[in-house]
Design a protein around this motif. Structure first.
Motif: not given
Length: 568
Positions: A141, A145, A440, A444-445, A447, A454-455, A458, A520
């Protein structure tokens, strides 16, 4: 120091590693057997299981594992000085990455092309497998992303790379047809393909493509991200010979041409490394070199993502078991050479130390931007290629590698989703699994807003998660070798080192996320830490049992007869 000396020393070390150490591993440790029938033959389905020329497969494997990470990691890590980055890339490639990649590929070939997650269930246990899949899913992920964001930013900042980036897909489709349908001569196809790819770069340099600032309420970067995921989803469902193999193969060739251009520039100009040997004047707030160096440079020294590619796609295409040495170990060498080129470009591509310090004025600076800037300066001065075209060549190189990694990453994550479904007793079709993966990743990207930033949310956990994945893969290799009564020190010594550095880095990051109230990343860090500790304990127990319960080579071969394919 003269960069030419460093370049020659680094290349010599890696080539010697392939010639000597990989030969030892292939002969004495993994006992590669040319007469063993690989799953590409016994389970051939024309989609995932396809016997492949080792040079074509090397191109797929190398470009899939490379991506942008062997550029980004070293280009950031030189902030600690060029010597630590150089030593970790060269020693890591020779003694850790090559063995890890070859070992993962061999283990999967000997087990019906099964993924490293499936092998964890067999050699570590069901609990270990389930936790392993959590780490694998999160890592994929992150890659999918984040690389979509990296590519989109490059396409926006370097619009001259747009035409060669998308034109490469057409070139790859034609190459696939030429090789598999028309049976054309591979060297001829390769030469024509490389010429076509570099011609596209020249065209792209003259005709940059700039998207409007607003397309249906989306920024240019967001449009590119959505387009990239749609493409990757389609590519992940196509037979590997149609697009994935030829695209990766031709990209591998263009990288070597690009590296020859870059290293040729160094040969002509012999620039001085303006960056410090070890940087004692670090920016405020920068983390300590140990352990962060060993997770900042992952791809280019050792990377858990390589184990997933080795066991996820490459193992299903091995024509002869002895090809695993060239595909696996030399694939790691190719990535090491790219990482070395990134070190040279970002430490010798600037005129003065002050100019270098302007770029590296805070930790996390550098990356692809510094690589393109420094590398294009070297190419322009060394070979006289115009600065704009030099930048286009290097930016396209970075984009194409990140894109091929996305291609493979989405395909791998689709297989992981199907594997999770099998464990849960739910049959998930390839199309349904791909839709889940894209939903998904896109969720995330976007978000953090419509720009797709957002990618990267994390991404700070990528280095540690990636290295933990490598350590867990090494643990499986250790258990298999122990059961066969072979010398597993070649795997367990790197395993211990990588595991210590990864856990240490996770704990350091845990403290940073808590201080920054980043709940997060703090939560994900804890989940990954718990999963990794649990799997490590399970692996240690499995290794202890394996040493006391050896099997013969005949039993091992008989137990792994290729009769049933994994989910594809």
């Amino acid at each position: 120091m003269n960069s030419l000396i460093l370049t020659i020393l680094g290349i010599a070390m890696m080539l010697a590693g392939y010639a000597l150490y990989s030969a030892f591993l292939g002969r004495k440790i993994f006992a590669l057997n040319a007469n063993y029938t690989t799953p590409a033959h016994t389970l051939e389905d024309g989609v995932d299981y396809v016997p492949t020329n080792k040079y074509v497969l090397w191109g797929h494997h190398f470009t899939s594992v490379a991506g942008a990470a062997p550029i980004v990691g070293p280009a950031i890590a030189v902030i600690w000085g060029w010597l630590p980055a150089f030593l970790w890339v060269t020693i890591g490639t020779v003694f850790i990455a090559g063995m890890h990649d070859l070992g993962a590929l061999w283990a999967s070939v000997r087990h019906k092309g099964q993924s490293i997650g499936t092998l964890s269930g067999r050699y570590i246990g069901a609990r270990g497998r389930n936790l392993f899949l959590v780490v694998i899913f999160l890592l994929l992920l992150m890659v999918n992303a984040a690389f979509a964001v990296v590519i989109s930013k490059l396409l926006v900042s370097t619009p001259t790379a747009v035409i060669p980036t998308w034109g490469a897909i057409i070139v790859a489709l034609l190459i696939g047809q030429a090789i598999y349908r028309l049976n054309w001569n591979l060297p001829l196809v390769s030469i024509v393909g490389v010429i076509a790819l570099y011609s596209l770069m020249v065209i792209g340099d003259k005709y940059p493509i700039v998207l409007p600032d607003n397309i249906a309420g989306l920024t240019p970067g967001a449009v590119w991200i959505i387009t990239l995921f749609i493409y990757a989803g389609i590519a992940s469902l196509l037979p590997v010979w149609v697009l994935l193999q030829p695209r990766d193969y031709i990209n591998g060739l263009q990288l070597f041409v690009g590296l020859i251009i870059l290293y040729g520039s160094v040969l002509v100009t012999s620039p001085t490394l303006v960056a410090p040997v070890i940087n004692h004047n670090m920016p405020d707030g920068a983390p300590s070199m140990v352990p962060l160096l060993f997770v900042t440079i992952a791809c280019g020294a050792i990377s858990g993502f390589h184990g997933m590619v080795s066991s996820g796609t490459s193992s299903k295409q091995i024509n002869n078991e002895q090809d695993t040495r060239f595909v696996g170990y030399f694939g790691a060498v190719g990535e090491g050479l790219l990482a070395l080129g990134a070190i040279i470009a970002t430490t010798a591509g600037f005129k003065t130390l002050a100019q270098w310090q302007e770029i590296y004025n805070a930790f996390g600076q550098g990356g692809v931007k510094a690589f393109v800037a420094g590398g294009s300066t070297l190419i322009n001065e060394g070979l006289g290629i115009p600065a704009s075209l030099s930048s286009t060549i290097l930016a396209t190189m970075a984009v194409l590698f990140a894109a091929t990694t996305m291609d493979t990453g989405v395909r791998l994550q689709r297989l992981v989703v199907q594997e999770i479904g099998d464990i849960a007793g739910v049959k998930i079709t390839p199309i349904a699994a791909t839709i889940i993966v894209l939903a998904v990743a896109l969720g995330l990207t976007f978000s953090a807003g419509g720009d797709g930033s957002g990618g990267m949310l994390i991404w700070p956990l990528f280095g540690t998660t990636n290295q933990l994945m490598a350590a867990l893969t090494l643990s499986i290799i250790c258990v298999i070798l122990a059961r066969l009564g072979r010398n597993y020190l070649v795997a367990i010594i790197p395993l211990i080192f990588v595991l210590i550095m990864s856990f240490w880095a996770l704990i350091v990051q845990l403290k940073g996320f808590y201080n920054d109230s980043n709940w997060l990343l703090l939560t994900l860090d804890i989940i990954i830490l718990i999963a990794a500790v649990w799997v490590t304990i399970e692996a240690a127990s499995a290794l202890s049992k394996a040493k006391n319960n050896p099997i013969t080579q005949e039993e091992f071969d008989g137990d792994n007869l290729n009769t049933t394919p994994v989910s594809a």
